[in-house]
Design a protein around this motif. Structure first.
Motif, PDB file in Angstrom:
ATOM      1  N   LYS A   1       0.840  -1.211   0.000  1.00  0.00           N
ATOM      2  CA  LYS A   1       0.000   0.000   0.000  1.00  0.00           C
ATOM      3  C   LYS A   1       0.872   1.258   0.000  1.00  0.00           C
ATOM      4  N   HIS A   2       1.873   1.228   0.862  1.00  0.00           N
ATOM      5  CA  HIS A   2       2.760   2.380   0.992  1.00  0.00           C
ATOM      6  C   HIS A   2       3.494   2.662  -0.318  1.00  0.00           C
ATOM      7  N   PHE A   3       4.001   1.618  -0.952  1.00  0.00           N
ATOM      8  CA  PHE A   3       4.722   1.804  -2.201  1.00  0.00           C
ATOM      9  C   PHE A   3       3.794   2.336  -3.294  1.00  0.00           C
ATOM     10  N   THR A   4       2.560   1.855  -3.307  1.00  0.00           N
ATOM     11  CA  THR A   4       1.607   2.343  -4.303  1.00  0.00           C
ATOM     12  C   THR A   4       1.389   3.851  -4.136  1.00  0.00           C
ATOM     13  N   ILE A   5       1.280   4.288  -2.895  1.00  0.00           N
ATOM     14  CA  ILE A   5       1.095   5.717  -2.633  1.00  0.00           C
ATOM     15  C   ILE A   5       2.297   6.523  -3.138  1.00  0.00           C
ATOM     16  N   GLU A   6       3.495   6.062  -2.812  1.00  0.00           N
ATOM     17  CA  GLU A   6       4.694   6.777  -3.270  1.00  0.00           C
ATOM     18  C   GLU A   6       4.786   6.766  -4.804  1.00  0.00           C
ATOM     19  N   GLU A   7       4.466   5.641  -5.391  1.00  0.00           N
ATOM     20  CA  GLU A   7       4.590   5.543  -6.850  1.00  0.00           C
ATOM     21  C   GLU A   7       3.567   6.429  -7.562  1.00  0.00           C
ATOM     22  N   ARG A   8       2.380   6.571  -6.963  1.00  0.00           N
ATOM     23  CA  ARG A   8       1.377   7.480  -7.522  1.00  0.00           C
ATOM     24  C   ARG A   8       1.858   8.919  -7.457  1.00  0.00           C
ATOM     25  N   LEU A   9       2.464   9.277  -6.328  1.00  0.00           N
ATOM     26  CA  LEU A   9       2.997  10.629  -6.163  1.00  0.00           C
ATOM     27  C   LEU A   9       4.094  10.915  -7.193  1.00  0.00           C
ATOM     28  N   MET A  10       4.944   9.910  -7.407  1.00  0.00           N
ATOM     29  CA  MET A  10       6.035  10.086  -8.377  1.00  0.00           C
ATOM     30  C   MET A  10       5.481  10.295  -9.782  1.00  0.00           C
ATOM     31  N   ASP A  11       4.452   9.535 -10.103  1.00  0.00           N
ATOM     32  CA  ASP A  11       3.786   9.625 -11.397  1.00  0.00           C
ATOM     33  C   ASP A  11       3.175  10.995 -11.600  1.00  0.00           C
ATOM     34  N   LEU A  12       2.402  11.374 -10.602  1.00  0.00           N
ATOM     35  CA  LEU A  12       1.645  12.623 -10.634  1.00  0.00           C
ATOM     36  C   LEU A  12       2.551  13.832 -10.833  1.00  0.00           C
ATOM     37  N   HIS A  13       3.705  13.803 -10.193  1.00  0.00           N
ATOM     38  CA  HIS A  13       4.604  14.961 -10.247  1.00  0.00           C
ATOM     39  C   HIS A  13       5.799  14.730 -11.164  1.00  0.00           C
TER      40      HIS A  13
ATOM     41  N   ALA B   1      11.931   8.341 -10.712  1.00  0.00           N
ATOM     42  CA  ALA B   1      10.850   7.385 -10.423  1.00  0.00           C
ATOM     43  C   ALA B   1      11.247   5.938 -10.734  1.00  0.00           C
ATOM     44  N   LYS B   2      11.950   5.759 -11.844  1.00  0.00           N
ATOM     45  CA  LYS B   2      12.280   4.402 -12.270  1.00  0.00           C
ATOM     46  C   LYS B   2      13.183   3.693 -11.254  1.00  0.00           C
ATOM     47  N   GLU B   3      14.231   4.372 -10.840  1.00  0.00           N
ATOM     48  CA  GLU B   3      15.154   3.780  -9.856  1.00  0.00           C
ATOM     49  C   GLU B   3      14.440   3.543  -8.540  1.00  0.00           C
ATOM     50  N   HIS B   4      13.604   4.514  -8.173  1.00  0.00           N
ATOM     51  CA  HIS B   4      12.920   4.412  -6.889  1.00  0.00           C
ATOM     52  C   HIS B   4      11.951   3.220  -6.878  1.00  0.00           C
ATOM     53  N   THR B   5      11.228   3.057  -7.974  1.00  0.00           N
ATOM     54  CA  THR B   5      10.292   1.935  -8.074  1.00  0.00           C
ATOM     55  C   THR B   5      11.046   0.607  -8.065  1.00  0.00           C
ATOM     56  N   ALA B   6      12.187   0.585  -8.718  1.00  0.00           N
ATOM     57  CA  ALA B   6      12.995  -0.640  -8.732  1.00  0.00           C
ATOM     58  C   ALA B   6      13.460  -0.983  -7.316  1.00  0.00           C
ATOM     59  N   MET B   7      13.751   0.043  -6.538  1.00  0.00           N
ATOM     60  CA  MET B   7      14.174  -0.150  -5.151  1.00  0.00           C
ATOM     61  C   MET B   7      13.040  -0.761  -4.330  1.00  0.00           C
ATOM     62  N   HIS B   8      11.816  -0.270  -4.581  1.00  0.00           N
ATOM     63  CA  HIS B   8      10.641  -0.832  -3.898  1.00  0.00           C
ATOM     64  C   HIS B   8      10.495  -2.310  -4.229  1.00  0.00           C
ATOM     65  N   GLU B   9      10.653  -2.617  -5.520  1.00  0.00           N
ATOM     66  CA  GLU B   9      10.474  -4.010  -5.949  1.00  0.00           C
ATOM     67  C   GLU B   9      11.507  -4.921  -5.307  1.00  0.00           C
ATOM     68  N   ARG B  10      12.720  -4.406  -5.205  1.00  0.00           N
ATOM     69  CA  ARG B  10      13.799  -5.201  -4.610  1.00  0.00           C
ATOM     70  C   ARG B  10      13.497  -5.482  -3.131  1.00  0.00           C
ATOM     71  N   PHE B  11      13.039  -4.461  -2.447  1.00  0.00           N
ATOM     72  CA  PHE B  11      12.735  -4.630  -1.017  1.00  0.00           C
ATOM     73  C   PHE B  11      11.623  -5.666  -0.816  1.00  0.00           C
ATOM     74  N   LEU B  12      10.558  -5.527  -1.592  1.00  0.00           N
ATOM     75  CA  LEU B  12       9.440  -6.477  -1.465  1.00  0.00           C
ATOM     76  C   LEU B  12       9.898  -7.901  -1.761  1.00  0.00           C
ATOM     77  N   LYS B  13      10.719  -8.029  -2.790  1.00  0.00           N
ATOM     78  CA  LYS B  13      11.209  -9.351  -3.166  1.00  0.00           C
ATOM     79  C   LYS B  13      12.030  -9.952  -2.024  1.00  0.00           C
ATOM     80  N   ASP B  14      12.889  -9.140  -1.425  1.00  0.00           N
ATOM     81  CA  ASP B  14      13.716  -9.619  -0.307  1.00  0.00           C
ATOM     82  C   ASP B  14      12.859 -10.061   0.878  1.00  0.00           C
ATOM     83  N   VAL B  15      11.836  -9.259   1.196  1.00  0.00           N
ATOM     84  CA  VAL B  15      10.977  -9.609   2.334  1.00  0.00           C
ATOM     85  C   VAL B  15      10.183 -10.873   2.026  1.00  0.00           C
TER      86      VAL B  15
END
Ligand SMILES: [Fe+2]
Ligand SMILES: [Fe+2]
Length: 133
Positions: free
Chosen positions: A57-69, A74-88
């Motif tokens: 949920k949190h990542f979706t909110i951040e990614e929407r904000l990145m999109d909107l503005h 954004a690309k690197e940041h989203t990749a970082m989110h994906e990496r974290f989720l994958k690790d967890v």
């Protein structure tokens, strides 16, 4: 033992983002308590599941904000989110499968989440959003 050091220093200054991070840290504290008081595996796995849900949920909110503005990183940041989720998720899968719980593995993941993802990347995003208007 405290798994995550959390205070003013870790705040990004963006209320939505900080709220999300606080919720996630709360869940980590619950998990730490559960482990220390030797709660059932089911309890711990459940908290981990909630952590994954809240993270999504949190990542979706951040990614929407990145999109909107149109955030330039954004690309690197989203990749970082994906990496974290994958690790967890990888950690959770081995925990659920009954492998000896190496919670230090999770601590390493969380440490880089706080010190790199939040302290550097999320703070950078919050700064950008503050000036994006
Ligand atoms: Fe982020
Ligand atoms: Fe974040």
């Amino acid at each position: 033992m405290k798994w995550i050091n959390w205070g003013e220093k870790q705040k990004t200054g963006n209320a939505d983002m900080d709220h999300g991070h606080e919720k996630l840290v709360e869940l980590i504290n619950q998990l730490a308590d559960g482990m220390e008081s030797k709660k059932s595996k089911e309890f711990c796995s459940n908290v981990l599941e909630q952590f994954v849900e809240e993270t999504r949920k949190h990542f979706t909110i951040e990614e929407r904000l990145m999109d909107l503005h149109r955030y330039p990183k954004a690309k690197e940041h989203t990749a970082m989110h994906e990496r974290f989720l994958k690790d967890v998720l990888t950690f959770k899968a081995s925990y659920d499968a009954g492998a000896t719980a190496e919670f230090t593995t999770l601590l390493v993941i969380l440490d880089s989440w706080v010190n790199r993802d939040i302290m550097v990347a999320d703070k950078g995003l919050a700064e950008f959003l503050a000036t994006a208007g």
